[in-house]
Scaffold this active site. Structure first.
Site, PDB file in Angstrom:
ATOM      1  CE  LYS A  16      -2.090  -1.695   3.647  1.00 51.52           C
ATOM      2  NZ  LYS A  16      -1.656  -3.093   3.637  1.00 51.52           N
ATOM      3  N   GLY A  40       3.763  -1.247   8.756  1.00 49.93           N
ATOM      4  CA  GLY A  40       5.051  -0.900   8.161  1.00 49.93           C
ATOM      5  C   GLY A  40       4.863  -0.731   6.671  1.00 49.93           C
ATOM      6  CG  HIS A  41       2.282   1.451   4.918  1.00 53.49           C
ATOM      7  ND1 HIS A  41       1.169   2.224   4.704  1.00 53.49           N
ATOM      8  CD2 HIS A  41       1.832   0.280   5.434  1.00 53.49           C
ATOM      9  CE1 HIS A  41       0.104   1.551   5.084  1.00 53.49           C
ATOM     10  NE2 HIS A  41       0.480   0.376   5.535  1.00 53.49           N
ATOM     11  N   GLY A 301      10.093  -8.140  11.637  1.00 50.14           N
ATOM     12  CA  GLY A 301      11.116  -9.002  11.034  1.00 50.14           C
ATOM     13  C   GLY A 301      10.697 -10.466  10.954  1.00 50.14           C
ATOM     14  NE  ARG A 302       5.395 -11.170  13.672  1.00 54.51           N
ATOM     15  CZ  ARG A 302       4.105 -11.083  13.987  1.00 54.51           C
ATOM     16  NH1 ARG A 302       3.541 -12.040  14.689  1.00 54.51           N
ATOM     17  NH2 ARG A 302       3.387 -10.058  13.604  1.00 54.51           N
ATOM     18  CG  LEU A 331       3.332 -10.130 -12.412  1.00 49.81           C
ATOM     19  CD1 LEU A 331       2.092 -10.977 -12.117  1.00 49.81           C
ATOM     20  CD2 LEU A 331       3.141  -9.367 -13.722  1.00 49.81           C
TER      21      LEU A 331
HETATM   22  P1  IMP Z   1      -1.824  -6.306  16.085  1.00 51.76           P
HETATM   23  O1  IMP Z   1      -2.398  -5.394  15.066  1.00 51.76           O
HETATM   24  O2  IMP Z   1      -0.405  -5.983  16.458  1.00 51.76           O
HETATM   25  O3  IMP Z   1      -2.716  -6.462  17.283  1.00 51.76           O
HETATM   26  O4  IMP Z   1      -1.746  -7.786  15.433  1.00 51.76           O
HETATM   27  C1  IMP Z   1      -2.932  -8.502  15.099  1.00 51.76           C
HETATM   28  C2  IMP Z   1      -2.729  -9.278  13.798  1.00 51.76           C
HETATM   29  O5  IMP Z   1      -2.593  -8.360  12.720  1.00 51.76           O
HETATM   30  C3  IMP Z   1      -1.469 -10.145  13.775  1.00 51.76           C
HETATM   31  O6  IMP Z   1      -1.725 -11.302  13.000  1.00 51.76           O
HETATM   32  C4  IMP Z   1      -0.457  -9.271  13.055  1.00 51.76           C
HETATM   33  O7  IMP Z   1       0.549 -10.017  12.425  1.00 51.76           O
HETATM   34  C5  IMP Z   1      -1.366  -8.603  12.035  1.00 51.76           C
HETATM   35  N1  IMP Z   1      -0.842  -7.326  11.576  1.00 51.76           N
HETATM   36  C6  IMP Z   1      -0.855  -6.142  12.236  1.00 51.76           C
HETATM   37  N2  IMP Z   1      -0.288  -5.183  11.486  1.00 51.76           N
HETATM   38  C7  IMP Z   1       0.079  -5.754  10.336  1.00 51.76           C
HETATM   39  C8  IMP Z   1       0.689  -5.264   9.143  1.00 51.76           C
HETATM   40  O8  IMP Z   1       1.006  -4.081   8.993  1.00 51.76           O
HETATM   41  N3  IMP Z   1       0.909  -6.189   8.167  1.00 51.76           N
HETATM   42  C9  IMP Z   1       0.540  -7.491   8.278  1.00 51.76           C
HETATM   43  N4  IMP Z   1      -0.029  -7.981   9.363  1.00 51.76           N
HETATM   44  C10 IMP Z   1      -0.280  -7.130  10.384  1.00 51.76           C
END
Ligand code: IMP
Length: 429
Positions: A16, A40-41, A301-302, A331
């Site tokens: 995004k 994180g954008h 970093g996961r 793509l």
């Molecule tokens: P939280 O928003 O930190 O409470 O996380 C809840 C869920 O949303 C978890 O599965 C996170 O990995 C996921 N999540 C939160 N922010 C992002 C993002 O920016 N990208 C992808 N997954 C996200």
């Protein structure tokens, strides 16, 4: 001038930021409506890689006002760190604004996020541990501290005296964690508030004034539809509303003030954290997608879970958001594959179903039905127009557009700005 809303069509990390940056070149304002530092954008320019967490991705365009809206949960120290780091790289932040209504993430929120995740054990959500869920819980529970509260220390200490006993009881008794002192917290957060004060505005008024003046406004949502607290894979979701409707609410814009909703989808699917993911791949192709796509979380970093494009979840998101255009990113990651698959249907206990089940445990049982398409085995990263893409890549995009019932108007073939290919809505891919 109606606004454009950019949302994620999958489980996040669709790119995004890249799409927002591209459209911000012609915009007057970018508003971030939701989420927190969990997001994180990433934007890649000739100046290098920029990773935004709270600052809208339009900030690299000097003519663009950037607004952090009322629907965002803000960790003031992290916002100040992000601002300082961007300033050190020469980014002008004089047009950054922060809503006085935005809720604040206080230190007890990440502490509770960690403790709750630990308590969930095998049922943990896999949150980003940034305090997002506890902060939004406090917001809707009317226990939140807002940015405006940081600007008045005596009112802040009173507010904290009201909310802290419950937090401290939970932290100490249930989780055996450290507790917080109202006066000390108030002093620390009032000092942060003082530093943020020059940015603080009634953001919704600023946004409405911009729309009334005929300015071009983009709303850049964080996270994605399948992580929405109402329509996502509950409870494996985030705690805000990453839909187009949620984006309107967080930005202070009415539905009739929007004419374009762009959903961003990766050319395949990824997900971080727990929860259903019918097209997930646990094999060499899954690893190939992770390696070629550098699928590691921007914030944590996961390693991301990876899988085929899921057109059932995709169409569900397109409909829920009233999507008018689709951007397909990354793509080029698929360039190495002999064949590509698209999930075109779900089967639940042998019966076809055409929407994601509402209950996560049921969704976990869903089996994907795949359509197999030939790969293209050609480098797409150097293409300068959609017409230059290999025929099979265009067919793949065509099929996605057909399944989502929305035209694909942008195609990403790499992280650089020049690697975003545009086509007008209505033209064949
Ligand atoms: P939280 O928003 O930190 O409470 O996380 C809840 C869920 O949303 C978890 O599965 C996170 O990995 C996921 N999540 C939160 N922010 C992002 C993002 O920016 N990208 C992808 N997954 C996200």
């Amino acid at each position: 001038m109606p606004a454009t809303v950019i949302i994620g069509g999958q489980w996040g990390d669709e790119g995004k930021g890249k799409i927002t940056d591209a459209l911000a070149a012609q915009a007057d304002m970018v508003v971030r409506p939701n989420g927190s530092t969990n997001a994180g954008h990433t934007v890649v320019t000739d100046q290098g890689v920029f990773k935004f967490h709270l600052v809208p991705s339009g900030v690299l365009h000097p003519a663009c006002d950037c607004v952090i809206g009322a629907g965002v949960a803000v960790d003031p120290a992290q916002l100040l760190d992000e601002i300082t780091a961007l300033q050190a790289r020469g980014v002008d932040l004089s047009r950054l604004y922060l809503s006085d209504r935005a809720n604040v993430i206080l230190p007890y929120h990440p502490a509770l996020d960690r403790a709750e995740e630990q308590r969930r054990g095998t049922q943990s959500i896999g949150t980003t541990l940034r305090g997002n869920g506890p902060a939004y819980s406090d917001k809707v529970g009317r226990r939140g501290i807002r940015i405006a509260d940081l600007l008045d220390e005596s009112a802040l200490v009173e507010r904290l005296r009201l909310v802290l006993p419950e937090k401290n009881l939970l932290l100490a008794s249930l989780y055996g964690e450290e507790t917080f002192d109202a006066a000390a917290l108030a002093e620390r957060y009032a000092a942060l508030g003082e530093r943020l004060a020059p940015l603080v505005v009634q953001a919704e008024v600023l946004v409405q004034d911009a729309l009334a003046a005929g300015k071009r406004v983009i709303v850049e949502s964080a996270q994605a539809t399948m992580l929405d607290v109402d329509y996502g894979t509950y409870p494996y979701v985030t705690s805000s509303m990453p839909t187009a409707a949620g984006a309107c609410q967080g930005a202070g814009i009415g539905p009739t003030q929007v004419d374009t909703v762009i959903a961003v989808y990766k050319a395949y699917t990824t997900r971080v954290g727990g929860g259903p993911f019918p097209t997930e791949l646990h094999d060499a192709i899954g690893q190939l997608l992770r390696d070629r796509g550098q699928e590691y979380g921007t914030t944590t970093g996961r390693p991301r879970r990876t899988g085929w494009f899921d057109a059932v979840a995709g169409r569900y998101a397109a409909r829920l958001n009233g999507v008018t255009e689709v951007a397909v990113t990354k793509l080029d990651v698929l360039d190495a594959l002999e064949e590509v698959r698209i999930c075109v249907g779900y089967r639940l206990d042998g019966t076809p179903i055409d929407a994601p089940p509402s209950v996560a445990a049921v969704y976990e049982r869903v089996e994907p039905v795949y359509e197999v398409l030939p790969g293209w085995r050609e480098d797409t990263s150097q293409a300068t127009s959609v017409d230059e893409l290999p025929l099979n890549a265009r067919r793949y995009l065509d099929r996605i557009a057909e399944l989502l019932c929305v035209p694909v108007t942008m195609v990403g073939v790499g992280p650089q700005r020049r690697q975003l290919l545009h086509r007008t809505a209505g033209a064949a891919v």
